[in-house]
Design a protein around this motif. Structure first.
Motif, short mmCIF file in Angstrom:
data_model
loop_
_atom_site.label_atom_id
_atom_site.label_comp_id
_atom_site.label_asym_id
_atom_site.label_seq_id
_atom_site.Cartn_x
_atom_site.Cartn_y
_atom_site.Cartn_z
N ASN A 1 0.82 -1.21 0.00
CA ASN A 1 0.00 0.00 0.00
C ASN A 1 0.85 1.26 0.00
N ASN A 2 1.97 1.26 0.70
CA ASN A 2 2.86 2.42 0.66
C ASN A 2 3.41 2.63 -0.74
N LEU A 3 3.72 1.55 -1.41
CA LEU A 3 4.23 1.66 -2.78
C LEU A 3 3.14 2.17 -3.72
N LEU A 4 1.91 1.69 -3.56
CA LEU A 4 0.81 2.15 -4.40
C LEU A 4 0.45 3.62 -4.13
N GLN A 5 0.78 4.10 -2.96
CA GLN A 5 0.52 5.50 -2.62
C GLN A 5 1.69 6.41 -3.00
N GLY A 6 2.70 5.85 -3.65
CA GLY A 6 3.84 6.65 -4.07
C GLY A 6 4.82 6.96 -2.96
N LYS A 7 4.95 6.06 -1.99
CA LYS A 7 5.87 6.27 -0.87
C LYS A 7 6.82 5.07 -0.76
N PRO A 8 7.72 4.92 -1.72
CA PRO A 8 8.64 3.77 -1.69
C PRO A 8 9.57 3.78 -0.49
N TYR A 9 9.86 4.96 0.05
CA TYR A 9 10.72 5.00 1.24
C TYR A 9 10.09 4.24 2.40
N LEU A 10 8.79 4.49 2.64
CA LEU A 10 8.09 3.78 3.71
C LEU A 10 7.90 2.31 3.36
N ALA A 11 7.71 2.01 2.08
CA ALA A 11 7.60 0.60 1.67
C ALA A 11 8.89 -0.14 1.98
N GLY A 12 10.02 0.51 1.73
CA GLY A 12 11.30 -0.12 2.06
C GLY A 12 11.45 -0.35 3.55
N LYS A 13 10.93 0.58 4.35
CA LYS A 13 11.01 0.39 5.80
C LYS A 13 10.14 -0.77 6.25
N ASN A 14 8.97 -0.96 5.61
CA ASN A 14 8.14 -2.12 5.94
C ASN A 14 8.85 -3.42 5.64
N ILE A 15 9.52 -3.49 4.49
CA ILE A 15 10.27 -4.71 4.14
C ILE A 15 11.42 -4.91 5.11
N ALA A 16 12.09 -3.84 5.48
CA ALA A 16 13.19 -3.95 6.44
C ALA A 16 12.69 -4.44 7.79
N ARG A 17 11.55 -3.95 8.23
CA ARG A 17 10.98 -4.41 9.50
C ARG A 17 10.65 -5.90 9.43
N LEU A 18 10.08 -6.33 8.31
CA LEU A 18 9.75 -7.75 8.16
C LEU A 18 11.01 -8.62 8.27
N ALA A 19 12.07 -8.19 7.61
CA ALA A 19 13.30 -8.98 7.63
C ALA A 19 13.93 -8.99 9.03
N ILE A 20 13.96 -7.83 9.68
CA ILE A 20 14.61 -7.74 10.99
C ILE A 20 13.83 -8.50 12.06
N ASN A 21 12.53 -8.25 12.12
CA ASN A 21 11.73 -8.88 13.18
C ASN A 21 11.52 -10.37 12.96
N THR A 22 11.54 -10.81 11.69
CA THR A 22 11.38 -12.23 11.42
C THR A 22 12.63 -13.01 11.83
N THR A 23 13.79 -12.40 11.67
CA THR A 23 15.05 -13.09 11.99
C THR A 23 15.51 -12.78 13.41
N VAL A 24 15.93 -11.57 13.63
CA VAL A 24 16.44 -11.19 14.96
C VAL A 24 15.31 -11.19 15.98
N GLY A 25 14.13 -10.77 15.58
CA GLY A 25 13.00 -10.73 16.49
C GLY A 25 12.28 -12.04 16.67
N ILE A 26 12.81 -13.13 16.12
CA ILE A 26 12.26 -14.49 16.30
C ILE A 26 10.80 -14.53 15.85
N GLY A 27 10.59 -14.26 14.58
CA GLY A 27 9.25 -14.37 14.02
C GLY A 27 8.33 -13.25 14.42
N GLY A 28 8.87 -12.16 14.95
CA GLY A 28 8.04 -11.04 15.36
C GLY A 28 7.70 -11.03 16.83
N ILE A 29 8.21 -11.97 17.60
CA ILE A 29 7.94 -11.98 19.04
C ILE A 29 8.50 -10.71 19.69
#
Length: 379
Positions: free
Chosen positions: A92-120
């Protein structure tokens, strides 16, 4: 293999066109019709049914959940669901023309899934990668689509026509929702359990945040919930619900967002862990405390009173200072006079008391007996 490629190419073209459309400067849609509430009679009937069902079923379940499930476990469940929603936030951030925030969403997914143990654990927020929650209803609003009429869905709550369409599209566009429903490796029991836990989690957060108390204390709970919902949705559409987002209707560029302060991780300790719910609760609390907010005239009167008080205190201080100086001058003068009087007194005591007797020319000296004729004997 040719069929998937033939389907993938139009999808990518459509997705790219929508992303470009989101980057254009378009005035976001309004909720004017929803504010007039043309379906109020129908909505109030559904609201009453939902309220009774909520008191009989959802409120007791939510209270039991908050009482029996430890807070760390509840927080972990909230973070897990929030982490699973990050891919759709990025879309949705990408569709709204905000790729910077879209990149932050992807970064959060990667960080919390790995270091954050699946988002815990929300490790991404701790290092400054803050979440920005977006849905397809907000995306359509950013494209200029108006909200349409406001109505209350049975057992689901308030929404608008635009948000209802966005919710239906999300069931197919959201990777998490699609996988839960279509992925064959997810058992049916797990699918139902995820849905139940998601609903109970949201209702428990509302109970814990004080939304129930706010509605119970309102003279018209239906009108209060409608107003709070529309205000909250408008804040989400205009990106006013996240720290550092601009409040103007202009398109937000990557340069603006990179320097907007979204990496600020400072937040209140009463956060429930879900940004969307936290913002809704904040809207409810601000509406409940609206009468306590000082008006500009009250602020001006307070300022004038403060200035008058300061002027009075300054005048009193000046008068006190002048009185003190006068008193000190008077005491000094009296002391000087006393010293002078003492000096004169001492001089008067120690001075000679002899008196100079001037000779009286009129008085004649008497002859002594020896030289007088009376004292001489005749021979």
């Amino acid at each position: 293999m040719t069929a998937p490629k033939s389907l993938l190419r139009p999808a990518l073209v459509s997705f790219s066109a929508l992303a470009l459309l989101g980057g254009c400067t378009i005035t976001p849609g309004t909720d004017t019709l929803a504010q007039t509430d043309p379906l109020e009679k129908f909505n109030r009937k559904v609201w009453n049914i939902n309220s009774k069902a909520d008191k009989l079923v959802m409120q007791p379940v939510a209270k039991y959940y908050n009482k029996k499930v430890p807070e760390p476990v509840r927080k972990a469940i909230i973070r897990i669901f929030a982490n699973l929603e990050e891919p759709f936030n990025a879309i949705n951030n990408l569709l709204q023309g905000k790729p910077y925030l879209a990149g932050k969403n992807i970064a959060r997914l990667a960080i919390n899934t790995t270091v954050g143990i699946g988002g815990i654990r929300d490790t991404a927020t701790k290092i400054g990668v803050v979440s920005t929650v977006e849905d397809f209803g907000q995306t359509m609003a950013r494209w200029g689509m108006n909200g349409g009429p406001y109505f209350v869905l049975p057992f689901m709550g308030p929404t608008t026509m635009r948000d209802a369409v966005g919710t239906g599209i999300a069931q197919w566009a959201d990777p998490f929702s699609y996988c839960v429903r279509e992925c064959h490796f997810v058992p049916n029991a797990a699918t139902y359990a995820i849905a139940v836990v998601s609903v109970v989690k949201m209702r428990a957060q509302m109970a814990e945040s004080g939304a129930d108390s706010f509605l119970e204390s309102s003279l018209d709970p239906y009108a209060a919930a409608r107003s709070a919902f529309l205000q909250h949705r408008r804040a989400q559409i205009m990106d006013q619900d996240a720290p550092g987002n601009k409040s103007s209707n202009a398109a937000i560029t990557d340069a603006d967002l990179s320097s907007s302060g979204l990496d600020d991780t400072s937040s209140t300790s009463t956060s429930t862990g879900d940004p969307a719910l936290d913002n809704a609760v904040a809207d409810l609390e601000s509406k409940a405390k609206g009468n306590d907010t000082p008006t500009p005239s009250q602020t001006s009167q307070t300022s004038q009173t403060s200035q008058t008080s300061q002027t009075s205190q300054t005048s009193q201080t000046s008068q006190t200072s002048q009185t003190s100086q006068t008193s000190q001058t008077s005491q000094t003068s009296q002391t000087s006079q006393t010293v002078n009087m003492k000096e004169k007194s001492e001089q008067a005591i120690t001075a000679p008391t002899e008196k100079t007797i001037s000779p009286d020319p009129e008085k004649k000296s008497l002859p002594s007996p020896e030289n007088s004729d009376l004292g001489q004997k005749k021979p």
